[in-house]
Design a protein around this motif. Structure first.
Motif, PDB file in Angstrom:
ATOM      1  N   LEU A 168     -57.324  45.582   8.488  1.00 15.25           N
ATOM      2  CA  LEU A 168     -56.054  44.916   8.869  1.00 15.25           C
ATOM      3  C   LEU A 168     -56.027  43.897   9.617  1.00 15.25           C
ATOM      4  O   LEU A 168     -56.736  43.660  10.537  1.00 15.25           O
ATOM      5  N   ALA A 169     -55.174  42.868   9.239  1.00 17.02           N
ATOM      6  CA  ALA A 169     -55.053  41.600  10.113  1.00 17.02           C
ATOM      7  C   ALA A 169     -53.635  41.880  10.870  1.00 17.02           C
ATOM      8  O   ALA A 169     -53.714  41.499  12.044  1.00 17.02           O
ATOM      9  N   PRO A 219     -42.563  31.787   7.748  1.00 19.70           N
ATOM     10  CA  PRO A 219     -43.348  31.709   9.057  1.00 19.70           C
ATOM     11  C   PRO A 219     -44.355  32.837   9.270  1.00 19.70           C
ATOM     12  O   PRO A 219     -45.417  33.029   9.749  1.00 19.70           O
ATOM     13  N   ALA A 220     -43.591  34.100   9.251  1.00 22.82           N
ATOM     14  CA  ALA A 220     -44.227  35.357   9.610  1.00 22.82           C
ATOM     15  C   ALA A 220     -45.501  35.767   8.532  1.00 22.82           C
ATOM     16  O   ALA A 220     -46.439  36.194   8.992  1.00 22.82           O
ATOM     17  N   LEU A 221     -45.255  35.466   7.250  1.00 23.71           N
ATOM     18  CA  LEU A 221     -46.086  35.561   6.302  1.00 23.71           C
ATOM     19  C   LEU A 221     -47.382  34.314   6.174  1.00 23.71           C
ATOM     20  O   LEU A 221     -48.637  34.824   5.979  1.00 23.71           O
ATOM     21  N   GLY A 222     -46.699  33.293   6.490  1.00 23.58           N
ATOM     22  CA  GLY A 222     -47.865  32.129   6.287  1.00 23.58           C
ATOM     23  C   GLY A 222     -48.609  32.176   7.385  1.00 23.58           C
ATOM     24  O   GLY A 222     -50.000  31.776   7.201  1.00 23.58           O
ATOM     25  N   GLN A 223     -48.647  32.728   8.606  1.00 25.09           N
ATOM     26  CA  GLN A 223     -49.632  32.648   9.418  1.00 25.09           C
ATOM     27  C   GLN A 223     -50.716  33.672   9.168  1.00 25.09           C
ATOM     28  O   GLN A 223     -51.817  33.513   9.717  1.00 25.09           O
ATOM     29  N   TYR A 224     -50.719  34.521   8.267  1.00 24.16           N
ATOM     30  CA  TYR A 224     -51.696  35.487   7.837  1.00 24.16           C
ATOM     31  C   TYR A 224     -52.140  34.990   6.338  1.00 24.16           C
ATOM     32  O   TYR A 224     -52.896  35.818   5.787  1.00 24.16           O
ATOM     33  N   ARG A 225     -51.899  33.914   5.969  1.00 21.91           N
ATOM     34  CA  ARG A 225     -52.184  33.390   4.841  1.00 21.91           C
ATOM     35  C   ARG A 225     -51.774  34.123   3.383  1.00 21.91           C
ATOM     36  O   ARG A 225     -52.573  34.562   2.719  1.00 21.91           O
ATOM     37  N   ALA A 267     -50.362  43.356   6.352  1.00 24.55           N
ATOM     38  CA  ALA A 267     -51.276  42.388   6.014  1.00 24.55           C
ATOM     39  C   ALA A 267     -52.850  42.537   6.230  1.00 24.55           C
ATOM     40  O   ALA A 267     -53.363  43.176   7.284  1.00 24.55           O
ATOM     41  N   PHE A 268     -53.639  42.545   5.139  1.00 24.32           N
ATOM     42  CA  PHE A 268     -55.055  42.714   5.321  1.00 24.32           C
ATOM     43  C   PHE A 268     -55.881  41.632   5.444  1.00 24.32           C
ATOM     44  O   PHE A 268     -55.346  40.416   5.106  1.00 24.32           O
ATOM     45  N   LYS A 269     -57.205  41.517   5.960  1.00 23.98           N
ATOM     46  CA  LYS A 269     -57.992  40.319   6.146  1.00 23.98           C
ATOM     47  C   LYS A 269     -58.400  39.707   5.066  1.00 23.98           C
ATOM     48  O   LYS A 269     -58.624  38.525   5.073  1.00 23.98           O
ATOM     49  N   ASP A 270     -58.137  40.233   3.914  1.00 22.76           N
ATOM     50  CA  ASP A 270     -58.713  39.597   2.497  1.00 22.76           C
ATOM     51  C   ASP A 270     -57.369  38.837   1.806  1.00 22.76           C
ATOM     52  O   ASP A 270     -57.388  38.535   0.971  1.00 22.76           O
ATOM     53  N   ASN A 271     -56.387  38.523   2.830  1.00 29.84           N
ATOM     54  CA  ASN A 271     -55.300  37.899   2.337  1.00 29.84           C
ATOM     55  C   ASN A 271     -54.426  38.582   1.293  1.00 29.84           C
ATOM     56  O   ASN A 271     -53.594  37.950   0.711  1.00 29.84           O
ATOM     57  N   THR A 272     -54.559  40.005   1.256  1.00 34.71           N
ATOM     58  CA  THR A 272     -53.763  40.907   0.394  1.00 34.71           C
ATOM     59  C   THR A 272     -52.679  41.507   1.537  1.00 34.71           C
ATOM     60  O   THR A 272     -52.726  41.675   2.504  1.00 34.71           O
ATOM     61  N   PHE A 273     -51.713  42.212   0.652  1.00 34.10           N
ATOM     62  CA  PHE A 273     -50.491  42.775   1.469  1.00 34.10           C
ATOM     63  C   PHE A 273     -50.105  43.975   0.817  1.00 34.10           C
ATOM     64  O   PHE A 273     -50.144  44.143  -0.343  1.00 34.10           O
ATOM     65  N   GLU A 274     -49.277  45.012   1.528  1.00 35.23           N
ATOM     66  CA  GLU A 274     -48.722  45.957   0.859  1.00 35.23           C
ATOM     67  C   GLU A 274     -47.318  46.036   1.827  1.00 35.23           C
ATOM     68  O   GLU A 274     -47.417  45.704   2.956  1.00 35.23           O
TER      69      GLU A 274
END
Length: 155
Positions: free
Chosen positions: A13-14, A34-40, A69-76
């Motif tokens: 998890l990121a 901005p909330a999602l952008g900082q985690y790419r 947000a996951f560290k591989d830039n994916t999300f649920e």
């Protein structure tokens, strides 16, 4: 206990991001961008998915969303129904609750309103195992703390 396969397939998890976004109104502008952008994370994918999931609600209905947000830039993400206070204010036809809840009554609603709100909230993931009676009691308590009087029927 988790199985070995579950442990090996977990993604690191990121972050966990909690936002309140209007139904059908997710855009890559603040607060979402901005909330999602900082985690790419992919902003357009989130906006399209969120707007598709919330199209059954009226526009500008505040929806709580929890994004993992996951560290591989994916999300649920999980979309929850609007808050009980929002439903109570809409049912009572007021902008805000009473400034002195136990002394001044802001408005009144019927038990039928409470029951309808409870049926909607029972679809939420964290309320799905609760009975309608217990959800209704919680809603009545919230209404009392807002200065909204719950009556059997309106006169």
């Amino acid at each position: 206990m988790s199985t070995l396969k579950e442990i090996l397939t977990r993604r690191p998890l990121a972050a966990t991001i909690r936002l309140t976004v209007p139904a059908g109104g997710a855009r890559p502008a603040p607060p979402v961008g901005p909330a999602l952008g900082q985690y790419r994370l992919n902003l357009m994918a989130f906006c399209k998915d969120f707007n598709a999931r919330t199209q059954k609600y009226k526009p500008d209905t505040p929806m709580a969303v929890t994004i993992t947000a996951f560290k591989d830039n994916t999300f649920e993400f999980i979309v929850k129904s609007p808050s009980v206070t929002w439903y109570l204010k809409k049912a009572a036809g007021i902008e805000s609750g009473s400034s002195r809840p136990s002394h001044v009554v802001a408005s009144s609603i019927t038990l039928k309103h409470v029951y309808e709100i409870a049926k909607i909230k029972q679809a939420d993931p964290y309320c799905q195992y609760m009975s309608l009676e217990s959800i209704s009691k919680s809603i009545i308590g919230t209404a009392n703390s807002m200065g909204i009087k719950v009556v059997k029927d309106l006169d």
